[in-house]
Design a protein around this motif. Structure first.
Motif, PDB file in Angstrom:
ATOM      1  N   TYR B 106       0.833  -1.202   0.000  1.00 35.86           N
ATOM      2  CA  TYR B 106       0.000   0.000   0.000  1.00 35.86           C
ATOM      3  C   TYR B 106       0.869   1.254   0.000  1.00 35.86           C
ATOM      4  CZ  TYR B 106      -3.397  -3.447   1.772  1.00 35.86           C
ATOM      5  OH  TYR B 106      -4.193  -4.551   1.938  1.00 35.86           O
ATOM      6  N   ARG B 107       0.475   2.228  -0.795  1.00 33.83           N
ATOM      7  CA  ARG B 107       1.160   3.521  -0.771  1.00 33.83           C
ATOM      8  C   ARG B 107       0.776   4.289   0.494  1.00 33.83           C
ATOM      9  NH1 ARG B 107       0.674   6.241  -6.801  1.00 33.83           N
ATOM     10  NH2 ARG B 107       1.325   4.393  -8.003  1.00 33.83           N
ATOM     11  N   LEU B 134       4.514  13.023  -1.267  1.00 31.24           N
ATOM     12  CA  LEU B 134       3.903  11.961  -2.063  1.00 31.24           C
ATOM     13  C   LEU B 134       4.123  12.226  -3.556  1.00 31.24           C
ATOM     14  CD1 LEU B 134       2.195   9.405  -2.378  1.00 31.24           C
ATOM     15  CD2 LEU B 134       0.150  10.831  -2.293  1.00 31.24           C
ATOM     16  N   GLU B 138       5.620   9.497  -6.073  1.00 23.60           N
ATOM     17  CA  GLU B 138       4.698   8.786  -6.969  1.00 23.60           C
ATOM     18  C   GLU B 138       5.380   8.015  -8.101  1.00 23.60           C
ATOM     19  OE1 GLU B 138       1.554  11.559  -7.677  1.00 23.60           O
ATOM     20  OE2 GLU B 138       0.203  10.434  -6.356  1.00 23.60           O
ATOM     21  N   TYR B 141       6.837   4.976  -6.584  1.00 26.77           N
ATOM     22  CA  TYR B 141       5.797   3.987  -6.238  1.00 26.77           C
ATOM     23  C   TYR B 141       5.369   3.215  -7.489  1.00 26.77           C
ATOM     24  CZ  TYR B 141       4.637   5.341  -1.362  1.00 26.77           C
ATOM     25  OH  TYR B 141       4.639   5.537  -0.009  1.00 26.77           O
ATOM     26  N   GLU B 145       5.765  -0.725  -7.815  1.00 28.46           N
ATOM     27  CA  GLU B 145       4.595  -1.595  -8.035  1.00 28.46           C
ATOM     28  C   GLU B 145       4.796  -2.490  -9.252  1.00 28.46           C
ATOM     29  OE1 GLU B 145       1.342   1.421  -5.955  1.00 28.46           O
ATOM     30  OE2 GLU B 145       1.733   1.535  -8.110  1.00 28.46           O
ATOM     31  N   THR B 153      -2.475  -2.961 -10.221  1.00 28.84           N
ATOM     32  CA  THR B 153      -1.667  -1.931 -10.892  1.00 28.84           C
ATOM     33  C   THR B 153      -1.086  -2.555 -12.153  1.00 28.84           C
ATOM     34  OG1 THR B 153       0.543  -2.410  -9.980  1.00 28.84           O
ATOM     35  CG2 THR B 153      -0.965  -1.134  -8.589  1.00 28.84           C
ATOM     36  N   HIS B 184      -3.725  -4.586  -4.532  1.00 30.36           N
ATOM     37  CA  HIS B 184      -2.458  -4.042  -4.019  1.00 30.36           C
ATOM     38  C   HIS B 184      -1.708  -5.040  -3.153  1.00 30.36           C
ATOM     39  CE1 HIS B 184      -3.222  -0.099  -5.757  1.00 30.36           C
ATOM     40  NE2 HIS B 184      -4.490  -0.368  -5.485  1.00 30.36           N
ATOM     41  N   GLU B 501       0.168   2.487   6.750  1.00 28.50           N
ATOM     42  CA  GLU B 501       0.323   1.392   5.796  1.00 28.50           C
ATOM     43  C   GLU B 501       1.491   0.478   6.154  1.00 28.50           C
ATOM     44  OE1 GLU B 501      -0.138   4.606   4.967  1.00 28.50           O
ATOM     45  OE2 GLU B 501      -2.223   4.356   4.359  1.00 28.50           O
ATOM     46  N   LEU B 505       6.383  -1.434   0.618  1.00 26.76           N
ATOM     47  CA  LEU B 505       6.352  -0.754  -0.683  1.00 26.76           C
ATOM     48  C   LEU B 505       7.093   0.581  -0.606  1.00 26.76           C
ATOM     49  CD1 LEU B 505       5.199  -0.835  -3.632  1.00 26.76           C
ATOM     50  CD2 LEU B 505       3.400   0.690  -2.780  1.00 26.76           C
ATOM     51  N   THR B 506       6.906   1.297   0.490  1.00 29.69           N
ATOM     52  CA  THR B 506       7.590   2.585   0.651  1.00 29.69           C
ATOM     53  C   THR B 506       9.096   2.393   0.815  1.00 29.69           C
ATOM     54  OG1 THR B 506       5.594   3.590   1.573  1.00 29.69           O
ATOM     55  CG2 THR B 506       7.679   4.698   2.044  1.00 29.69           C
ATOM     56  N   ALA B 509      10.340   1.732  -2.721  1.00 27.91           N
ATOM     57  CA  ALA B 509      10.301   2.948  -3.543  1.00 27.91           C
ATOM     58  C   ALA B 509      11.413   3.909  -3.119  1.00 27.91           C
ATOM     59  CB  ALA B 509       8.934   3.612  -3.430  1.00 27.91           C
TER      60      ALA B 509
END
Lengths: 177, 527
Positions: B106-107, B134, B138, B141, B145, B153, B184, B501, B505-506, B509
């Protein structure tokens, strides 16, 4: 299993050990699990020499009173716990069991089920209680034969997972969007 | 000194790019740099575990992959009472904790990058805004993804709804919630990128035996190896980073798999050991010049440890669910993830559909359960459904990782002490979340509802936080140490706040963005 299925604390755990019982349903499970008759015989021999084994098995069963779980599971658990090579741990267990017998006014196993449960509740904060509870919990619920009784199916890889069979078979609620 | 080498690519006397840790952060940076033609030495404390060797039994899998080096938990958090010697559940193996993660990708929400501005003062917390927005994140992200193969996605279909997720979805709908999704997730719903499609095995936390779930062990590291630029050294525990006369990182001292001390010269170092080992290494790297530890001139290394507001709820439903069939955490309810101070706390929480095997469930039921009521609950296992809470925990200066120099582990290194006192914001959020999950279960007719103890910490963040101003943190917005220009932190330790979250993922990224920044710097001759 139905939600209202709520077994009473097991009364028969106070029964005397006998070879017939050991070789009954529980013994059959042990044999099926690859634990042979020699182990059963040694369990029996150990129990006849050491009443602490029967008391610990009763305590474990009172903590986890699953009617469908063979008594042999609890007996075997007690033998292994008391047979630990860790002398301090064994001594702590024996001390806790003696304490239970003393609080029971003679013998823990002589009490009826509800009195045993009340007595256990009164020592629930002790290291003895915590140790037995955790060890029994791990032994019991990590045993595939036990949790299968409750509907848990265990490892899935050998069966190819659930993609083609039932990961999404819940039909009593509407399908998600 | 032995010439211990991994692939033999890099000599100990070469001034190398050295990455410490092969999990979400370190594994990603390694792939990103090697794919740009740069040689990398990757030190991993654990060994390689092949997918076919993963074990579908909770206890055995925990023993197989968990980081169990000596640690100690103190403070009022539950781990200090129930599991003081092993308060975290992270992985020691090639791939790090991406072996046991659930794949929830999740973002973070826009406002969560600005917690100080959005939340204002929160009792006991030391909030700062992230030095990145953000909008800046982006594109990274999007790239992350794609790399992870996140469902919903890049045209990747979602999974079918598992039984357990069906319960959450229906319960949430009946309560009027609207943001519920099983998308996701970084688990292939069909074959993609050289990895198989998911066959709904369950046991996501025990390692995916078909590699449908993304991990650096089956994705980033094999790809980095294929470039011919990766020197992966397993069983190698970094113990100290040395610096040169100019105060730049100059070497990484590590114990190799044979227990021999080695010294790899370095021109640039990335640390990605998770939020306990990363500050531990920095603190252990103290010197005459850096008396409080490396990169710790402002005193922030090890502080602001966060592990999310956790816990969970299980309910006994009137008809069978069989929650264990399929993906372990198969979707989430997002409505409570907003920041809404009217609820009595800052930040938000997610409610995630989660299954547990009987052994783990029995262990975590709260309070320590026993007796007939407990037995009957577990006997109804096939009628149980589960929900997990994942909520924002505030950064608190005294919730921190320190070293106990009087207590040494099996390698002779000072033992890390993880101290956490729970704050009022966390308590208010947890109470709200428990009420929500109870209402969710009641909405679908659950007849017996139980709360879980807060599970072991799997999301670990904050102990080397990024800050715009050097005096407020350890690293800048690219993860570069304010104090040491060729030293980077590449894991969740850099998070200034925990957000709602799941963090992976963060982390990925940020690691991609960091690697791009490093590569550009190297091209300019910065390092």
């Amino acid at each position: 299993m139905q939600p209202d299925h709520r077994p009473d604390p097991i009364a028969d755990s106070t029964k005397e050990w006998s070879r017939r019982e050991l070789l009954g349903a529980g013994g059959a499970c042990l044999v099926a699990a690859g634990i042979g008759a020699s182990m059963v015989a040694s369990v029996e021999a150990a129990a006849s020499l050491d009443p602490a084994i029967a008391t610990l098995a009763t305590v474990a069963r009172d903590m986890f009173p699953h009617r469908a779980v063979p008594q042999q599971m609890f007996d075997d658990f007690a033998v292994r716990q008391l047979g630990t090579a860790d002398a301090a741990a064994a001594q702590m267990l024996r001390g806790g069991l003696q304490d239970l017998d003393r609080r029971a006014g003679g013998g823990y196993r002589a009490l009826d089920a509800s009195a045993r449960t009340a007595l256990l509740a009164s020592v629930a904060g002790t290291p003895f209680f915590g140790t037995v509870r955790f060890a029994a919990l791990v032994t019991l619920y990590s045993d595939p034969a036990v949790v299968r009784l409750f509907g848990y199916e265990g490892a899935s890889f050998e069966k190819g997972g659930y993609l083609m069979r039932s990961y999404d078979d819940l039909r009593w609620l509407p399908d998600p969007d | 000194m032995l010439r211990q080498r991994g692939s033999g690519l890099v000599d100990l006397n070469d001034a190398a790019i050295v990455i410490i840790g092969s999990g979400a952060g370190g594994g990603t940076v390694a792939h990103e740099l090697t794919s740009r033609g740069l040689q990398v030495v990757l030190l991993e404390a654990g060994r390689r575990i092949e997918p076919q060797d993963f074990v579908q039994e909770d206890g055995a899998a925990y023993g197989q992959m968990t980081w169990l080096d000596k640690r100690r938990a103190t403070g009022s958090w539950l781990a200090a009472t129930v599991s003081p010697a092993a308060p975290l559940w992270t992985v020691k193996a090639v791939g790090g904790s991406t072996l046991h993660w659930n794949g929830l990708a999740y973002r973070m929400q826009e406002h969560e990058f600005r917690p100080r501005s959005e939340y204002g003062a929160v009792e006991g917390a030391t909030l700062i805004d992230w030095p990145v927005t953000l909008a800046e994140m982006e594109p990274w992200y999007v790239r992350a993804e794609d790399r992870l193969g996140v469902t919903g996605t890049h045209g990747i279909p979602r999974h079918g709804a598992t039984n357990n997720y069906r319960v959450l979805w229906n319960a949430a709908k009946r309560l009027g919630y609207s943001k519920i999704s099983n998308g996701h997730i970084a688990i292939n719903s069909e074959p993609r990128d050289g990895r198989a499609g998911c066959i709904q095995l369950g046991f996501c936390n025990q390692g995916c035996k078909v590699s449908a779930k993304w991990s650096t062990a089956v994705s980033e590291i094999p790809r980095a190896t294929a470039t011919g630029k990766l020197d992966l050294r397993t069983g190698c525990m970094a113990v100290r980073i040395e610096h040169d006369a100019a105060g730049r990182a100059g070497a990484v001292v590590y114990l190799d798999a044979a227990g021999t001390l080695q010294r790899q010269r370095a021109r640039l170092v990335c640390i990605a050991g998770n939020a306990v080992e990363t500050p531990r290494l920095l603190l252990n790297s103290e010197s005459a010049r850096f008396t409080q530890g490396l990169a710790n001139g402002a005193g922030h290394v090890g502080r602001y440890y966060m592990h999310h507001v956790g816990g969970g709820t299980f309910g006994l439903l009137p008809k069978p669910v069989n929650m264990h069939r399929g993906i372990t955490v198969a979707g989430a309810l997002f409505d409570e993830g907003r920041h809404d101070p009217r609820r009595g706390f800052a930040g938000g929480y997610l409610v995630e559909s989660m299954s547990l095997a009987p052994s783990t469930l029995a262990m975590l039921l709260d309070p320590a359960e026993w007796g007939a009521r407990n037995a009957s609950f577990l006997e109804g296992y096939d009628h149980l459904a589960g929900m997990l809470i994942c909520g924002e925990e505030m950064p608190r200066a005294d919730n921190r990782v320190t070293l106990d120099r009087t207590d040494k582990d099996h390698l002779g290194l000072p033992v890390p002490v993880i101290h956490v006192d729970r704050g009022a914001n966390e308590a208010a959020m947890e109470a709200h979340a428990r009420k929500t999950t109870r209402a969710l279960f009641e909405a679908v007719g659950a007849t017996d509802i139980r709360q879980l103890r807060t599970a072991l910490a799997t999301h670990n963040m904050g102990t080397a936080r990024m800050s715009a101003r050097a005096e407020e943190g350890v690293v800048d917005g690219f993860g570069r140490a304010h104090e040491v220009p060729n030293l980077f932190v590449s894991d969740g330790s850099v998070f200034p706040s925990s957000s709602t979250e799941n963090p992976t993922l963060t982390i990925v990224a940020l690691a991609m963005r960091q690697a791009d920044h490093i590569a550009r710097g190297l091209a300019r001759g910065d390092y």
